[in-house]
Write a protein that holds these residues in place. Sequence first.
Motif, PDB file in Angstrom:
ATOM      1  N   SER A  88       1.244   1.739 -10.002  1.00 42.86           N
ATOM      2  CA  SER A  88       0.575   3.034  -9.930  1.00 42.86           C
ATOM      3  C   SER A  88       1.394   4.078 -10.689  1.00 42.86           C
ATOM      4  CB  SER A  88       0.389   3.461  -8.475  1.00 42.86           C
ATOM      5  OG  SER A  88       1.640   3.586  -7.817  1.00 42.86           O
ATOM      6  N   ALA A  89       1.968   3.682 -11.814  1.00 42.11           N
ATOM      7  CA  ALA A  89       2.875   4.565 -12.541  1.00 42.11           C
ATOM      8  C   ALA A  89       2.161   5.747 -13.174  1.00 42.11           C
ATOM      9  CB  ALA A  89       3.612   3.780 -13.630  1.00 42.11           C
ATOM     10  N   GLU A  90       0.832   5.666 -13.308  1.00 46.71           N
ATOM     11  CA  GLU A  90       0.107   6.793 -13.888  1.00 46.71           C
ATOM     12  C   GLU A  90       0.291   8.065 -13.065  1.00 46.71           C
ATOM     13  OE1 GLU A  90      -2.526   4.462 -11.197  1.00 46.71           O
ATOM     14  OE2 GLU A  90      -1.334   3.991 -12.953  1.00 46.71           O
ATOM     15  N   SER A 161     -15.157   1.509 -13.281  1.00 45.26           N
ATOM     16  CA  SER A 161     -14.112   1.459 -14.304  1.00 45.26           C
ATOM     17  C   SER A 161     -12.738   1.681 -13.733  1.00 45.26           C
ATOM     18  CB  SER A 161     -14.380   2.528 -15.361  1.00 45.26           C
ATOM     19  OG  SER A 161     -14.315   3.808 -14.781  1.00 45.26           O
ATOM     20  N   GLN A 162     -12.660   1.902 -12.420  1.00 44.31           N
ATOM     21  CA  GLN A 162     -11.364   2.283 -11.839  1.00 44.31           C
ATOM     22  C   GLN A 162     -11.075   1.429 -10.627  1.00 44.31           C
ATOM     23  OE1 GLN A 162     -11.151   6.404 -10.936  1.00 44.31           O
ATOM     24  NE2 GLN A 162      -9.289   6.206  -9.794  1.00 44.31           N
ATOM     25  N   ILE A 163     -10.725   0.183 -10.838  1.00 46.04           N
ATOM     26  CA  ILE A 163     -10.383  -0.711  -9.732  1.00 46.04           C
ATOM     27  C   ILE A 163      -8.889  -0.870  -9.717  1.00 46.04           C
ATOM     28  CG2 ILE A 163     -10.679  -3.015  -8.785  1.00 46.04           C
ATOM     29  CD1 ILE A 163     -13.358  -3.161 -10.118  1.00 46.04           C
ATOM     30  N   ARG A 164      -8.257  -0.234  -8.731  1.00 45.58           N
ATOM     31  CA  ARG A 164      -6.801  -0.256  -8.638  1.00 45.58           C
ATOM     32  C   ARG A 164      -6.415  -0.655  -7.225  1.00 45.58           C
ATOM     33  NH1 ARG A 164      -5.071   2.038 -13.286  1.00 45.58           N
ATOM     34  NH2 ARG A 164      -6.343   3.654 -14.243  1.00 45.58           N
ATOM     35  N   MET A 165      -6.598  -1.917  -6.934  1.00 47.84           N
ATOM     36  CA  MET A 165      -6.299  -2.354  -5.580  1.00 47.84           C
ATOM     37  C   MET A 165      -4.811  -2.280  -5.282  1.00 47.84           C
ATOM     38  SD  MET A 165      -9.059  -2.876  -4.115  1.00 47.84           S
ATOM     39  CE  MET A 165      -8.534  -3.744  -2.660  1.00 47.84           C
ATOM     40  N   GLY A 166      -3.981  -2.533  -6.287  1.00 44.44           N
ATOM     41  CA  GLY A 166      -2.542  -2.347  -6.126  1.00 44.44           C
ATOM     42  C   GLY A 166      -1.954  -3.067  -4.949  1.00 44.44           C
ATOM     43  N   SER A 167      -2.067  -4.380  -4.904  1.00 39.90           N
ATOM     44  CA  SER A 167      -1.399  -5.112  -3.846  1.00 39.90           C
ATOM     45  C   SER A 167       0.094  -5.005  -4.065  1.00 39.90           C
ATOM     46  CB  SER A 167      -1.825  -6.576  -3.883  1.00 39.90           C
ATOM     47  OG  SER A 167      -1.542  -7.144  -5.112  1.00 39.90           O
TER      48      SER A 167
END
Length: 453
Positions: A88-90, A161-167
Amino acid sequence: MGLLPLNYRRPPYVEKTRSSSEGAKSQASINSGSDNADKPTRSLKSARSANALGIPPALSFDKIIEGGTCPPCTTRDFMNYLVYVERSAENLQFYLWHRGYVKRFEQASTRDLALASEWTRTMEDEAAMRIQKDHAENLRRDPKSSMVAEVFQGTDFEKGSQIRMGSFSDSNPFSTPPATPGEHEDLSDFVGSNATSYRIQVNEAFSSAGLKAPFTIQPFRKEIERVIATYIMDGAPRQLNISDREQKAVLQALAYTTHPSAFRTISTLVESELRRQGHPNFIRWSICNGNSARVLFARVLGVGLVASGLGAALVITLSRAGRGYRALAAIVFVLGIATLIAGYKGMCVVLHGMHHRHVRPWELFMADEEGVDEAKKSLDSFGSSNSYEEEPWVIRYKRRNIIRKIFDREVWIQEPALRQIQDTIFVQSVLCAVVGAGILTGVFMAVPGGNFF
């Protein structure tokens, strides 16, 4: 530096659970009583204090961002964690850019600043009401699709367009891409065809939101267009995890002005997520001084030592040896339990004895030319997506055998506050081991001898 209190607990892992409604409430509570949203509010800085999270002041979020910490707790280390572990560096990239943009805007003295008036809270509230009204109208016209949107509202599936599940993981850096930062940046390359390309993309984003293209004569407009194309619009390479309504709100603000207050809708949410989730998880992860292979080895070794102590105590108890010999098993119990407890918290006691840590997988190959280039890219505010799967070190590290990973290269931990936390955890492990060993030894001491051999 001494030790922290013996009841110290390392920062708990914070799940990523912010929804759109929760974010709005958080933003409202954070910003209440402040008209200048471009500066972090006191309530945000004090929310969930360092002591409550198990983070000493020397490792606070502000201390890290200001460059007041040493490896492995610097801003670059924080960024690498967000890139390779949490993905999630953005958030940090945008935060550092916005932080630098506020300073540059305030220090600018050109006449065209008058064209970029402040985006007031009244304007923000009116824009929110219009978005809410449009949403209600869409619900009335197409209730089925709106019901589906409501189900996924605030989730990572709200916009396809924004799938960021970030396990998230404390040790495994291999997964989907992440992002990185940059505060002050040379925008000399943002001219000509690049500027035209960004303007076309941004105008399409404004059009899809039902907005007119803004005036291009406003100060910093080219840079703002690049920010929109990088962080805000659908399909952006470093698209922030914001809801559709938040996206429309910030686009309305940026269509009106380039003043930093136009980012009020998302800047506080991004900072809140960094402070309350990214930063505590980074400190928790930094406490671990070994890679996953070494920590697993330490845990297995701890279990083996405890099992050996039990076996030795049992054999001595069943033999004709004197009762006092059974106390010798306490030494093995202490070593085993201390190693096991430290391993459970991600620490290897052998590495801790030298205040060393394993070099991270992506750091192992930084001497290579490709690694240096990637490290520089990770500190740029603008650029391609934060994917690392194509970096050369990924394949090379996966090919390493387990024994080599266990004995990977080590470096000294330079940050005193981190060493203090690790010292405290080590002492806690030893004290718990002494108590546990005392109980186990007492049990064997109380059992009558078997006198079998």
